[in-house]
Design a protein around this motif. Sequence first.
Motif, PDB file in Angstrom:
ATOM      1  N   ALA A 187      38.979  48.343  16.099  1.00  0.00           N
ATOM      2  CA  ALA A 187      38.139  49.272  15.333  1.00  0.00           C
ATOM      3  C   ALA A 187      38.750  50.667  15.334  1.00  0.00           C
ATOM      4  O   ALA A 187      38.804  51.337  14.299  1.00  0.00           O
ATOM      5  N   ALA A 188      39.198  51.101  16.513  1.00  0.00           N
ATOM      6  CA  ALA A 188      39.770  52.444  16.626  1.00  0.00           C
ATOM      7  C   ALA A 188      41.040  52.568  15.796  1.00  0.00           C
ATOM      8  O   ALA A 188      41.269  53.579  15.124  1.00  0.00           O
ATOM      9  N   LEU A 189      41.895  51.552  15.854  1.00  0.00           N
ATOM     10  CA  LEU A 189      43.145  51.592  15.098  1.00  0.00           C
ATOM     11  C   LEU A 189      42.873  51.677  13.598  1.00  0.00           C
ATOM     12  O   LEU A 189      43.510  52.457  12.876  1.00  0.00           O
ATOM     13  N   ILE A 190      41.932  50.859  13.132  1.00  0.00           N
ATOM     14  CA  ILE A 190      41.619  50.859  11.705  1.00  0.00           C
ATOM     15  C   ILE A 190      41.032  52.207  11.289  1.00  0.00           C
ATOM     16  O   ILE A 190      41.443  52.804  10.280  1.00  0.00           O
ATOM     17  N   ALA A 191      40.051  52.698  12.084  1.00  0.00           N
ATOM     18  CA  ALA A 191      39.415  53.977  11.750  1.00  0.00           C
ATOM     19  C   ALA A 191      40.439  55.097  11.725  1.00  0.00           C
ATOM     20  O   ALA A 191      40.435  55.956  10.826  1.00  0.00           O
TER      21      ALA A 191
END
Lengths: 131, 137
Positions: free
Chosen positions: B110-114
């Motif tokens: 999630a963090a990487l995508i965001a």
Amino acid sequence: MPQADRPLSPHIQIYKPQLTSVLSISHRATGLALSLGTLLLVWWLLAGAIGPAAYAQAQAFLGSWFGILLLIGWTYSLFFHLCNGIRHLAWDTGRGLDLASTYATGWAVVAASAVLTAIAIAAGFMEWGHS
Amino acid sequence: MASGAGLMLAQEKLRSPLGRAIGLGSAKEGVEHWWRQRLTAVALVPLALWFASSVLAHLGSDHAQFVAWLRAPVPAILMILLLGASFYHAALGCQVVIEDYVQSEAAKLAALIAMRFACVLLAVAGIFAVLRIALGA
């Protein structure tokens, strides 16, 4: 894997800070700071694109004490990350990997980034005063 | 570890043909990340110096002077290049930070995508702003 609730040996708490490790984590920290600072840059550009009122608002914030503090911090981050980044690129070519060179270039990076920041701050205030 | 049987050729790396074709290793990606980080870094050395000196020179500018500066082709082009290179470099850098510190696989993804989306958003916004100034009336 989530962290298990088990006792761990102390590491950061007891390992003596050295130029190598301090500069390494600073390179990461300044990189993160620069990434956050891009928000200011994009705001400034958008404000300029929107019109004089928006631009004046952005300039007012950047000229406030808090804004100037952010800019100085961002400036130092930029120059440190730039100088240490060049040091990294030199390492990528295989140069300067011995301990003596690592320390010499490390101190050079600390000095260069301080000098560049000082010049930038001086130039900035002179320019700002002329507006 | 790549699956698939293959001859272990003496002159090649110890990878099966399938592994080589897929291009995956245990690190999930190869040297491309490393190389692009260096490429954008090299580009950013002159770009960042130009940016720093330009911004300093225009600190006291009013809106009209600011627009006049960014309307000229060279500053506009350099600013667009700076935005592209910076956000690409930042995305790669933040990626390794997230991969290092976020342990849960779901939170990490999630963090990487965001983070990637944020970089693209900011880059597009910045480039749009420059183009609007440079090409506008």
